[in-house]
Write a protein that holds these residues in place. Structure first.
Motif, PDB file in Angstrom:
ATOM      1  N   ASN A 136       0.722  -1.254  -0.072  1.00  0.00           N
ATOM      2  CA  ASN A 136       0.164  -0.227  -0.021  1.00  0.00           C
ATOM      3  C   ASN A 136       0.839   1.225   0.034  1.00  0.00           C
ATOM      4  OD1 ASN A 136      -2.155  -1.610  -0.193  1.00  0.00           O
ATOM      5  ND2 ASN A 136      -3.207  -0.713   1.816  1.00  0.00           N
ATOM      6  N   TYR A 299      -9.054   7.494  12.909  1.00  0.00           N
ATOM      7  CA  TYR A 299     -10.430   6.770  12.948  1.00  0.00           C
ATOM      8  C   TYR A 299     -10.807   6.482  14.330  1.00  0.00           C
ATOM      9  CZ  TYR A 299      -9.438   5.111   8.157  1.00  0.00           C
ATOM     10  OH  TYR A 299      -9.200   5.278   6.788  1.00  0.00           O
ATOM     11  N   TYR A 313     -12.147  12.467  12.396  1.00  0.00           N
ATOM     12  CA  TYR A 313     -11.980  12.272  11.003  1.00  0.00           C
ATOM     13  C   TYR A 313     -11.641  13.938  10.558  1.00  0.00           C
ATOM     14  CZ  TYR A 313     -14.978   8.327  11.557  1.00  0.00           C
ATOM     15  OH  TYR A 313     -15.262   6.977  11.912  1.00  0.00           O
ATOM     16  N   ASN A 339      -3.192   0.972   6.049  1.00  0.00           N
ATOM     17  CA  ASN A 339      -4.425   1.548   5.682  1.00  0.00           C
ATOM     18  C   ASN A 339      -4.145   3.340   5.822  1.00  0.00           C
ATOM     19  OD1 ASN A 339      -6.384  -0.236   5.060  1.00  0.00           O
ATOM     20  ND2 ASN A 339      -6.499  -0.581   7.173  1.00  0.00           N
ATOM     21  N   PHE A 342      -5.485   5.428   3.206  1.00  0.00           N
ATOM     22  CA  PHE A 342      -6.650   5.837   3.256  1.00  0.00           C
ATOM     23  C   PHE A 342      -7.282   6.706   4.419  1.00  0.00           C
ATOM     24  CE2 PHE A 342      -6.019   0.993   1.725  1.00  0.00           C
ATOM     25  CZ  PHE A 342      -6.019   1.572   0.431  1.00  0.00           C
ATOM     26  N   GLY A 345      -6.721  10.000   2.992  1.00  0.00           N
ATOM     27  CA  GLY A 345      -7.952  10.094   1.947  1.00  0.00           C
ATOM     28  C   GLY A 345      -9.186  10.337   2.790  1.00  0.00           C
ATOM     29  N   ASN A 346      -9.377   9.926   3.823  1.00  0.00           N
ATOM     30  CA  ASN A 346     -10.505   9.872   4.675  1.00  0.00           C
ATOM     31  C   ASN A 346     -10.605  11.375   5.260  1.00  0.00           C
ATOM     32  OD1 ASN A 346     -13.075   8.500   5.505  1.00  0.00           O
ATOM     33  ND2 ASN A 346     -12.026   9.113   7.634  1.00  0.00           N
ATOM     34  N   MET A 394      -4.617   7.489  -2.182  1.00  0.00           N
ATOM     35  CA  MET A 394      -5.351   7.750  -0.974  1.00  0.00           C
ATOM     36  C   MET A 394      -6.984   7.230  -1.398  1.00  0.00           C
ATOM     37  SD  MET A 394      -4.111  11.365   0.302  1.00  0.00           S
ATOM     38  CE  MET A 394      -4.105  12.456  -1.055  1.00  0.00           C
ATOM     39  N   ASP A 395      -7.335   6.514  -2.413  1.00  0.00           N
ATOM     40  CA  ASP A 395      -8.359   6.082  -2.816  1.00  0.00           C
ATOM     41  C   ASP A 395      -8.653   4.696  -2.428  1.00  0.00           C
ATOM     42  OD1 ASP A 395     -10.888   5.337  -3.712  1.00  0.00           O
ATOM     43  OD2 ASP A 395     -10.535   6.254  -5.931  1.00  0.00           O
ATOM     44  N   GLN A 396      -9.285   4.101  -1.751  1.00  0.00           N
ATOM     45  CA  GLN A 396      -9.151   2.640  -1.458  1.00  0.00           C
ATOM     46  C   GLN A 396      -9.772   1.876  -2.712  1.00  0.00           C
ATOM     47  OE1 GLN A 396     -11.849   3.617   1.952  1.00  0.00           O
ATOM     48  NE2 GLN A 396     -10.590   2.336   3.380  1.00  0.00           N
ATOM     49  N   GLN A 399      -6.623   2.888  -5.743  1.00  0.00           N
ATOM     50  CA  GLN A 399      -5.470   2.705  -5.510  1.00  0.00           C
ATOM     51  C   GLN A 399      -4.955   1.267  -5.950  1.00  0.00           C
ATOM     52  OE1 GLN A 399      -3.766   0.340  -3.268  1.00  0.00           O
ATOM     53  NE2 GLN A 399      -2.825   1.603  -1.773  1.00  0.00           N
TER      54      GLN A 399
END
Length: 429
Positions: A136, A299, A313, A339, A342, A345-346, A394-396, A399
């Motif tokens: 990742n 998170y 977030y 992650n 991500f 990205g979130n 950053m896009d699940q 990516q």
């Protein structure tokens, strides 16, 4: 007999998972030219249809239609995204394999005051977890001792290498302190009375301050050439007093962070707050005091009844708006740090600028670890630690990391998760 069988099974499991079969990449032997990609440089914006050349492990040229050096390997990355390697802070990567198997857990030392401990000495470069997080985009990880009042020193390691010496990017960068609790634990499992908790909190704070007083006395004696011997504990802390080392304080409660800031100011330490769940509550104060934050709670549910549902977030955006120097991390994670991109990205989905989000997992962590001159962005002269993704890292959903290089050496992106995926996708057939 039952205990013996359990021990045998646990030992067998730990033996089976401590080594991956991916061979570390060989040192770069020829120039490599990535042609026509979208370069996310971090420091100079996004460059479309741009070439990147690296030789002997260093980026040597960036631009359109670069000349192809003799004997170069040319890779067409048109339509693909090229990023600097991601840097994961505050991890236990390589220190633990299975949480349920004690024999695979080397995250902490015995005792409360153990500044002499170095995370990299227990690092297992053959961990099965490491290839899964490389997949990742993570090329570097800070390995941090855990749990104790003064837990030890952290090091930044590459995620590909035969040994920790092989993987070392920066060793013993800073001393890590877990700031004593300032409030009461009201969880159902807490068995201590409020009075007992307050007493222990006060005792821990007293022990912490006493340790720093002793370490400073040791440093002063060393400077005056009056030491009668070496104390490995205080020797490990000398960098705090001569400015060559940073103080990393792990704290989430606002009251803890306020106390840590006052403590660091009193001693003149370069402070990095780690975890910092409540950082949004004192963002202006953090910015005014030039305190660096490694936000490790990207998170999670609200911690108070009156907090917004999205507080975890939206905190990165609040820190950015206040001008706080921050990175995004997955505090104390190992397998879950895959992650990291991500999480960034979130944060974008909850208000953080996309360029700032990428910086928070690349150049900003590199600055924290003192290696921003070598990694963290795509710049001529920096190490060729980078990766190529088919889509937004950053896009699940989009990516797809397809190639990775660390110091110019190509990294094997195969991993246990991918092997299992390839195996079981055939089962319906």
């Amino acid at each position: 007999m039952k205990k013996l069988l359990t021990a045998v099974v646990a030992a067998s499991l730990s033996a089976a998972v401590v080594a991956n079969d991916m061979v570390p990449g060989k040192a770069q032997e020829q120039p490599i030219l990535l042609q026509g990609g979208t370069l996310h440089t971090v420091t100079n914006g996004v460059m479309q249809d741009t070439d990147l050349l690296f030789e002997n492990g260093k980026i040597t040229a960036i631009g359109a239609n670069l000349l192809v050096p003799e004997n170069a390997r040319v890779i067409d990355v048109s339509g693909k995204q090229v990023y600097p390697g991601l840097v994961a802070l505050d991890t236990t990567l390589g220190l633990i394999e299975l949480g349920a198997v004690r024999a695979t857990n080397d995250t902490s030392e015995v005792g409360q005051i153990t500044p002499e401990v170095s995370g990299h000495t227990a690092y297992n470069p053959d961990s099965e977890v490491i290839p899964t997080i490389r997949y990742n985009g993570i090329t570097h990880a800070e390995v941090v001792p855990q749990n104790n009042l003064i837990a030890g020193r952290s090091s930044l390691l590459q995620t590909d290498g035969w040994t920790y010496e092989d993987a070392a990017e920066a060793l013993n960068v800073g001393v890590h302190v877990n700031w004593p609790r300032v409030g009461l634990n009201t969880s159902w499992w807490e068995r201590r009375s409020p009075e007992e908790q307050r007493k222990e909190n006060a005792e821990n704070l007293s022990k912490l301050k006493a340790a720093f007083t002793d370490a400073k006395a040791y440093f002063d004696a060393k400077q005056a050439n009056k030491l009668n011997g070496t104390d490995v504990r205080w020797e490990a802390m000398t960098g705090l007093f001569d400015g060559s080392s940073k103080l990393f304080v792990h704290a989430n409660d606002k009251r803890q962070m306020d106390a840590a800031m006052e403590f660091a100011s009193e001693w003149g330490f370069d402070l990095v707050l780690v975890g910092a769940r409540d950082a949004w509550r004192i963002a202006d104060k953090l910015a005014a005091n030039d305190v660096t934050v490694v936000y490790g709670e990207p998170y999670g549910l609200p911690t108070r009844h009156d907090e917004a549902y999205d507080q975890a977030y939206s905190t990165p955006a609040a820190l950015a708006a206040a001008g706080v120097d921050f990175s995004i991390a997955y505090s104390t994670g190992w397998w879950d740090i895959r992650n990291l991109a991500f999480a960034a990205g979130n944060a974008v989905a909850f208000g953080l600028d996309k360029d700032q989000a990428l910086a928070a997992i690349t150049i900003k962590p590199a600055e924290v670890m003192g290696v921003a001159d070598k990694i963290g962005s795509l710049d001529v002269g920096k190490n060729a630690s980078l990766f190529v993704s088919q889509g937004d890292v950053m896009d699940q959903l989009g990516q797809d990391v397809q190639m990775m290089f660390i110091d110019g050496a190509e990294v094997d992106l195969n991993n246990r998760h991918n092997q299992l995926y390839q195996k079981y996708r055939q089962k319906p057939e």
